[in-house]
Design an enzyme around this catalytic site. Sequence first.
Site, PDB file in Angstrom:
ATOM      1  N   ARG A 185      -3.141  -0.355   5.385  1.00 65.08           N
ATOM      2  CA  ARG A 185      -3.781  -1.552   4.609  1.00 65.08           C
ATOM      3  C   ARG A 185      -2.952  -2.873   4.384  1.00 65.08           C
ATOM      4  NH1 ARG A 185      -5.107   2.316  -0.431  1.00 65.08           N
ATOM      5  NH2 ARG A 185      -3.308   3.066   0.374  1.00 65.08           N
ATOM      6  N   ASP A 242      -8.123   3.770   1.154  1.00 64.25           N
ATOM      7  CA  ASP A 242      -7.156   4.226   2.086  1.00 64.25           C
ATOM      8  C   ASP A 242      -7.969   4.974   3.320  1.00 64.25           C
ATOM      9  OD1 ASP A 242      -5.264   5.689   3.594  1.00 64.25           O
ATOM     10  OD2 ASP A 242      -4.286   6.772   1.953  1.00 64.25           O
ATOM     11  N   CYS A 280       0.857  -1.271  -0.135  1.00 63.44           N
ATOM     12  CA  CYS A 280      -0.048   0.029   0.053  1.00 63.44           C
ATOM     13  C   CYS A 280       0.925   1.084   0.038  1.00 63.44           C
ATOM     14  CB  CYS A 280      -1.028  -0.081   1.188  1.00 63.44           C
ATOM     15  SG  CYS A 280      -0.374   0.067   2.610  1.00 63.44           S
TER      16      CYS A 280
HETATM   17  P1  4NP Z   1      -1.794   2.725   3.768  1.00 63.32           P
HETATM   18  O1  4NP Z   1      -2.312   4.184   4.665  1.00 63.32           O
HETATM   19  O2  4NP Z   1      -1.170   3.180   2.596  1.00 63.32           O
HETATM   20  O3  4NP Z   1      -2.954   1.857   3.931  1.00 63.32           O
HETATM   21  O4  4NP Z   1      -0.603   2.641   4.895  1.00 63.32           O
HETATM   22  C1  4NP Z   1      -1.434   5.517   4.552  1.00 63.32           C
HETATM   23  C2  4NP Z   1      -0.666   5.796   5.574  1.00 63.32           C
HETATM   24  C3  4NP Z   1       0.102   6.896   5.681  1.00 63.32           C
HETATM   25  C4  4NP Z   1       0.018   7.991   4.591  1.00 63.32           C
HETATM   26  C5  4NP Z   1      -0.774   7.416   3.595  1.00 63.32           C
HETATM   27  C6  4NP Z   1      -1.565   6.362   3.292  1.00 63.32           C
HETATM   28  N1  4NP Z   1       0.753   9.063   4.387  1.00 63.32           N
HETATM   29  O5  4NP Z   1       0.646   9.762   3.626  1.00 63.32           O
HETATM   30  O6  4NP Z   1       1.338   9.232   5.304  1.00 63.32           O
END
Ligand code: 4NP
Length: 161
Positions: A14, A125, A8
């Site tokens: 995720r 997300d 992800c």
């Molecule tokens: P993930 O969620 O991709 O599901 O781990 C996110 C966590 C952090 C960020 C973006 C998505 N971020 O931009 O910091």
Amino acid sequence: MKKILFVCLGNICRSPMAEGVMRRLVKEAGREQEFRIDSAGILSYHQGELPDSRMRAHAARRGYQLTHRSRPVRTEDFYDFDLLIGMDDRNIDDLRDRAPSPEEWTKIRRMTDYCARIPATHVPDPYYSGAEGFEYVIDILEDACSELLMSLSSPQSAPNT
Ligand code: 4NP
């Protein structure tokens, strides 16, 4: 040995959740020897961090303990893993951009292509969402990982008839 990398954006919501779901399904099926399961992020921003505290809390309510430490996707991952499974279009586009050759490009998959019950086209997300977003992520991942495991049935467990 089947080697699966869940991917992800940040590797704190995720994909570590997908890793946790898949690990438990594999363990329950008694097939731990057959799999290597890991997760990684497109970004390195959260490198070394445990999953987001909200993701861990929602996971814990369903009995998952998430202990993965965030790390970015590396070029070696494309050689080391059989499947690199992205959560949304952006993850998949980024993985395709980074694939070192056409052979590795073909290892890229979309998590929701394995969904059997939930009609999702991507794993949204949850980072800026409320509790429902995190619950929905786990719902999708439990559905998709269950089908993923079935799609990787071991020859030994196949019926003889
Ligand atoms: P993930 O969620 O991709 O599901 O781990 C996110 C966590 C952090 C960020 C973006 C998505 N971020 O931009 O910091």
